[in-house]
Design an enzyme around this catalytic site. Structure first.
Site, mmCIF file in Angstrom:
data_model
loop_
_atom_site.group_PDB
_atom_site.id
_atom_site.type_symbol
_atom_site.label_atom_id
_atom_site.label_comp_id
_atom_site.label_asym_id
_atom_site.label_seq_id
_atom_site.Cartn_x
_atom_site.Cartn_y
_atom_site.Cartn_z
ATOM 1 N N ASN A 1 -12.962 4.976 0.777
ATOM 2 C CA ASN A 1 -12.424 5.751 1.912
ATOM 3 C C ASN A 1 -12.561 7.249 1.660
ATOM 4 O O ASN A 1 -11.580 7.985 1.535
ATOM 5 C CB ASN A 1 -10.961 5.376 2.172
ATOM 6 C CG ASN A 1 -10.086 5.464 0.940
ATOM 7 O OD1 ASN A 1 -10.521 5.181 -0.174
ATOM 8 N ND2 ASN A 1 -8.828 5.823 1.136
ATOM 9 N N ASP B 1 -1.933 0.726 -5.944
ATOM 10 C CA ASP B 1 -2.408 1.103 -4.602
ATOM 11 C C ASP B 1 -2.290 2.611 -4.397
ATOM 12 O O ASP B 1 -1.741 3.094 -3.412
ATOM 13 C CB ASP B 1 -1.627 0.346 -3.532
ATOM 14 C CG ASP B 1 -2.340 0.328 -2.182
ATOM 15 O OD1 ASP B 1 -3.578 0.408 -2.181
ATOM 16 O OD2 ASP B 1 -1.656 0.241 -1.142
#
Length: 416
Positions: free
Chosen positions: A95, A305
């Protein structure tokens, strides 16, 4: 590099003959040269009260900002953050801007990565620019070094495209990541759908959105064969679906993010945007089920994460704030709180095995790939404990236990 001597270090490595023993460890030229009760050598001596050492921590989901979002995090500072947090490697999400969706994009990243003293494996996008319509250069990206393919936190709506992707990558033993959320059911809601979020007036995402996506993906996997990784599992029913897939012998792995083991949707009462993450925080019942699934091995790995987000996008009203939380700095302490030091170090160091990456044991003549920590120190996690450029941690203000002291990898030592 000067030789390093770890004094009186308790070894946590279930594959080592020294597991749970306290020894001196001498490291020369990046290799463990001696493990003895007492060693009088070493250019640099590391001596801490209650020093513990394990195999190097590795995470399956780390996001930085470079290239494209350097205001969130740079590669150099991100690597320093990871090493100071005990991590000697991780998978890097695609991303970025531009999205990592081509041979040249992976090669560019690899060239930057090769200058860093850490093991970074880039993940390539599954579809071009995450468009969900056109497969990216999957084979070429794997040849360039990508470990798998993932449209970061975006599910593939087109079931046939997902089927074709699984069939295609089988030819070169590729790995597909599939984010578990059916967006047509999730809609524009931002939190879990449960009694508490309904009570405080927030529109919720039903757990069905996750479970339906996982059921579809596993059904297609059963048809195609191949390898699938399901990141960020967050509901009780999802665990059962994964358990059934394992019984069938499907090559499916899964992860759970640390916030979903630590918090429930009850945290949302104050509408604090630090708790806005994807998937959303679920119920207490889900939280308990996820912890049990980690312990019994149904869920293969935990992830911090790590997703940096700058203040302009995070410190807003809840409905306008961006999703995401950093997690590298707090990962060991959170798991130590939840499961104790032995299980915490095992969970953090076994992830690389799930991706078929080379590992080493804490034995003589093995490569030194180590994390150092003191497990009993209790503290309140504050911004002063954050090394990341962004400070958007969901764990700010929490009472945690255990301090990372540093990491040793690739003939280099990072110390807190």
């Amino acid at each position: 590099m000067p030789s390093i001597l770890l004094k009186s270090a308790k070894i946590l490595d279930t594959e080592s003959s020294y597991h749970l023993k306290t020894k001196d460890i001498l490291i020369e030229n990046g290799v463990i040269s001696q493990i003895e009760d007492s060693i009088n050598a070493g250019d640099k001596i590391i001596a801490h009260e209650n020093l513990h050492v394990s195999n190097g921590f590795f995470d399956s989901s780390v996001s930085f900002g470079e290239p494209g979002y350097e205001e969130r995090e740079t590669l150099a500072n991100g690597v320093t953050t990871a090493r100071r947090s005990g991590f000697t490697g991780f998978l890097l999400n695609p991303n970025l801007n531009p999205v990592t969706d081509s041979y040249s994009a992976v090669k560019f990243l690899q060239q930057q990565i090769d200058t860093q003293l850490i093991q970074i494996k880039p993940i390539g996008a599954l579809t071009r620019s995450f468009d969900g319509k056109n497969l990216a250069e999957l084979y070429d990206m794997q040849m360039a070094g990508a470990i798998g393919f993932y449209d970061f936190k975006t599910s593939v709506k087109d079931a046939n495209l997902f089927k074709i992707a699984l069939q295609y990558v089988k030819g070169f033993d590729g790995l597909i990541f599939s984010y578990p959320q059916d967006q047509s059911i999730a809609g524009k809601a931002q939190v879990n759908e449960d009694k508490f979020t309904t009570y405080i007036g927030l529109k919720g995402i039903p757990s069905l959105a996750e479970e339906l996506q996982i059921a579809r993906d596993l059904y297609i996997l059963e048809y195609t064969g191949g390898k699938l990784h399901i990141p960020n599992v967050s509901t009780k029913a999802s665990i059962q679906l994964i358990k059934e897939a394992k019984v069938k012998g499907l090559q499916a792995t899964s992860s759970v993010a640390l916030p979903h083991l630590f918090f429930s949707s009850n945290q949302l009462e104050a509408f604090d945007s630090k708790y806005k993450i994807l998937p959303p925080l679920r119920t207490e019942e889900d939280c308990i089920a996820l912890k049990q699934a980690v312990l019994d091995g149904t869920i293969d790995m935990v992830t911090c994460d790590h997703e940096p987000m700058d203040e302009e996008h995070k410190e807003l009203e809840f409905e306008n704030a961006s999703y995401g939380s950093i997690g590298l700095e707090s990962a060991f302490s959170v798991l130590n709180n939840l499961f104790g030091v032995e299980k915490a170090s095992e969970l953090l160091s076994k992830t690389k095995l799930c991706f078929g990456l080379e590992t080493s044991q804490i034995e003589v003549n093995q490569r030194a790939d180590l994390s150092l920590f003191e497990p009993n120190l209790e503290y309140k996690f504050q911004k002063k404990h954050i090394f990341s450029k962004s400070k958007n941690s969901i764990f700010l203000g929490e009472n945690l236990k255990g301090k990372v002291l540093g990491s040793i990898y690739n003939n280099s030592f990072y110390e807190n």
